[in-house]
Design a protein around this motif. Structure first.
Motif, PDB file in Angstrom:
ATOM      1  N   SER A  87       0.711  -1.082  -0.099  1.00  0.00           N
ATOM      2  CA  SER A  87      -0.289   0.017   0.044  1.00  0.00           C
ATOM      3  C   SER A  87       0.811   1.429  -0.151  1.00  0.00           C
ATOM      4  O   SER A  87       0.252   2.458  -0.437  1.00  0.00           O
ATOM      5  CB  SER A  87      -0.988  -0.007   1.212  1.00  0.00           C
ATOM      6  N   ARG A  88       2.037   1.118   0.325  1.00  0.00           N
ATOM      7  CA  ARG A  88       2.843   2.319   0.361  1.00  0.00           C
ATOM      8  C   ARG A  88       3.449   2.487  -1.165  1.00  0.00           C
ATOM      9  O   ARG A  88       3.696   1.626  -1.705  1.00  0.00           O
ATOM     10  CB  ARG A  88       4.196   2.150   1.302  1.00  0.00           C
ATOM     11  N   PRO A  89       3.685   3.788  -1.656  1.00  0.00           N
ATOM     12  CA  PRO A  89       3.887   4.035  -3.034  1.00  0.00           C
ATOM     13  C   PRO A  89       5.277   3.494  -3.251  1.00  0.00           C
ATOM     14  O   PRO A  89       6.325   3.658  -2.587  1.00  0.00           O
ATOM     15  CB  PRO A  89       3.663   5.570  -2.951  1.00  0.00           C
ATOM     16  N   PHE A  90       5.358   2.861  -4.529  1.00  0.00           N
ATOM     17  CA  PHE A  90       6.873   2.653  -5.087  1.00  0.00           C
ATOM     18  C   PHE A  90       7.567   3.866  -5.186  1.00  0.00           C
ATOM     19  O   PHE A  90       7.170   5.018  -5.573  1.00  0.00           O
ATOM     20  CB  PHE A  90       6.391   1.875  -6.221  1.00  0.00           C
TER      21      PHE A  90
ATOM     22  N   ASP B 260      10.527  -3.120  -1.513  1.00  0.00           N
ATOM     23  CA  ASP B 260       9.600  -3.568  -0.536  1.00  0.00           C
ATOM     24  C   ASP B 260       8.041  -2.825  -0.710  1.00  0.00           C
ATOM     25  O   ASP B 260       7.223  -3.205   0.107  1.00  0.00           O
ATOM     26  CB  ASP B 260       9.912  -3.650   0.890  1.00  0.00           C
ATOM     27  N   HIS B 261       8.160  -1.686  -1.177  1.00  0.00           N
ATOM     28  CA  HIS B 261       6.965  -0.866  -1.346  1.00  0.00           C
ATOM     29  C   HIS B 261       6.384  -0.803  -2.694  1.00  0.00           C
ATOM     30  O   HIS B 261       6.998  -0.493  -3.652  1.00  0.00           O
ATOM     31  CB  HIS B 261       7.304   0.611  -0.735  1.00  0.00           C
ATOM     32  N   GLY B 262       4.951  -0.847  -2.812  1.00  0.00           N
ATOM     33  CA  GLY B 262       4.290  -0.727  -3.907  1.00  0.00           C
ATOM     34  C   GLY B 262       4.418  -1.531  -4.998  1.00  0.00           C
ATOM     35  O   GLY B 262       3.875  -1.120  -6.103  1.00  0.00           O
ATOM     36  N   SER B 263       4.840  -2.796  -4.830  1.00  0.00           N
ATOM     37  CA  SER B 263       5.083  -3.528  -6.141  1.00  0.00           C
ATOM     38  C   SER B 263       4.838  -5.220  -5.639  1.00  0.00           C
ATOM     39  O   SER B 263       4.890  -5.519  -4.772  1.00  0.00           O
ATOM     40  CB  SER B 263       6.299  -3.529  -6.658  1.00  0.00           C
TER      41      SER B 263
ATOM     42  N   ILE C 253       4.130  -2.561 -10.604  1.00  0.00           N
ATOM     43  CA  ILE C 253       3.908  -1.453  -9.730  1.00  0.00           C
ATOM     44  C   ILE C 253       2.341  -1.285  -9.275  1.00  0.00           C
ATOM     45  O   ILE C 253       1.550  -1.416 -10.378  1.00  0.00           O
ATOM     46  CB  ILE C 253       4.340  -0.107 -10.069  1.00  0.00           C
ATOM     47  N   VAL C 254       2.095  -1.561  -7.914  1.00  0.00           N
ATOM     48  CA  VAL C 254       0.746  -1.447  -7.808  1.00  0.00           C
ATOM     49  C   VAL C 254       0.355  -0.072  -6.835  1.00  0.00           C
ATOM     50  O   VAL C 254      -1.104   0.142  -6.967  1.00  0.00           O
ATOM     51  CB  VAL C 254       0.369  -2.659  -6.833  1.00  0.00           C
ATOM     52  N   THR C 255       1.264   0.537  -6.641  1.00  0.00           N
ATOM     53  CA  THR C 255       0.939   2.010  -5.743  1.00  0.00           C
ATOM     54  C   THR C 255       1.853   3.197  -6.366  1.00  0.00           C
ATOM     55  O   THR C 255       2.893   2.673  -6.444  1.00  0.00           O
ATOM     56  CB  THR C 255       0.661   1.946  -4.219  1.00  0.00           C
ATOM     57  N   GLY C 256       1.600   4.210  -6.336  1.00  0.00           N
ATOM     58  CA  GLY C 256       2.330   5.071  -6.662  1.00  0.00           C
ATOM     59  C   GLY C 256       2.113   5.643  -7.959  1.00  0.00           C
ATOM     60  O   GLY C 256       1.387   5.432  -9.001  1.00  0.00           O
ATOM     61  N   PRO C 257       3.072   6.816  -8.419  1.00  0.00           N
ATOM     62  CA  PRO C 257       2.813   7.448  -9.758  1.00  0.00           C
ATOM     63  C   PRO C 257       3.014   6.343 -11.023  1.00  0.00           C
ATOM     64  O   PRO C 257       2.468   6.665 -12.117  1.00  0.00           O
ATOM     65  CB  PRO C 257       4.118   8.319  -9.932  1.00  0.00           C
ATOM     66  N   HIS C 258       3.896   5.302 -10.744  1.00  0.00           N
ATOM     67  CA  HIS C 258       4.115   4.215 -11.822  1.00  0.00           C
ATOM     68  C   HIS C 258       3.090   3.025 -11.834  1.00  0.00           C
ATOM     69  O   HIS C 258       3.470   2.091 -12.271  1.00  0.00           O
ATOM     70  CB  HIS C 258       5.434   3.842 -11.943  1.00  0.00           C
TER      71      HIS C 258
END
Length: 186
Positions: free
Chosen positions: A88-91, A118-121, A136-141
């Motif tokens: 849930s934390r942005p890549f 470890d974050h967002g993917s 990538i599941v969270t964040g700008p990408h």
């Protein structure tokens, strides 16, 4: 690249590339996909979301070289059990980064590296030698594919200058299906 709605043409290309014809038996199903998303506080990007729910959750055929991992799986050489992963934390990256050549001290680099891994993917699979493909599941990408290695990371897709392929999961798979061996460098 639409990460919110599955494109029927992309789904047809995914079915053809993976030759999935088992009546959905290898698929995760919508209930399990939604449970995974709720557990991790994310919504998977399309068309990957529909792919794992309706087609297959992992495949011995590629991409990548060692096959597509199931949704919750990590490569055998990942190291720890992934307890620090927070989808849930942005890549943190939006452009390529070769940390091996980064002149900053490790005290500055290491916290960012932890986030990259470890974050967002989710990890789609490996091409061996610590070369892992991430969605990538969270964040700008969100929705983009990244190759993350032991020395650096970069996005996949022609718009980033590292390949001739379209970005995203469907572009990554289409490129693999049309170009075996499949990874080109533009």
């Amino acid at each position: 690249m639409n990460t919110d709605q599955a494109d029927p043409d992309e789904l047809a290309a995914l079915r053809a590339a993976f030759d999935v014809d088992d009546g959905g038996q290898s698929a995760l199903g919508w209930e399990k996909v939604r449970a995974f998303e709720a557990e991790h506080g994310i919504v998977l990007p399309e068309p990957y979301r529909t792919f794992v729910a309706e087609m297959t959750d992992g495949s011995y055929s590629g991409p990548p070289e060692s096959g597509l991992l199931s949704l919750a799986e990590l490569p055998d050489d990942w190291g720890d059990d992934g307890q620090d992963r927070d989808l849930s934390r942005p890549f943190p990256l939006t452009e390529s980064w070769l940390w091996e050549d980064d002149p900053r001290p490790s005290e500055e680099i290491d916290p960012i590296l932890d986030q990259v891994f470890d974050h967002g993917s989710i990890v789609l699979g490996t091409d061996g030698c610590a070369m892992n493909w991430h969605l990538i599941v969270t964040g700008p990408h969100r929705g983009h594919i990244w190759l993350i290695t032991d020395v650096g990371a970069g996005p996949f897709g022609a718009e980033f200058g590292f390949t001739t392929a379209e970005p995203g999961f469907a572009g990554w798979v289409r490129h693999w299906a049309a170009n075996k061996p499949w990874y080109d460098i533009a």
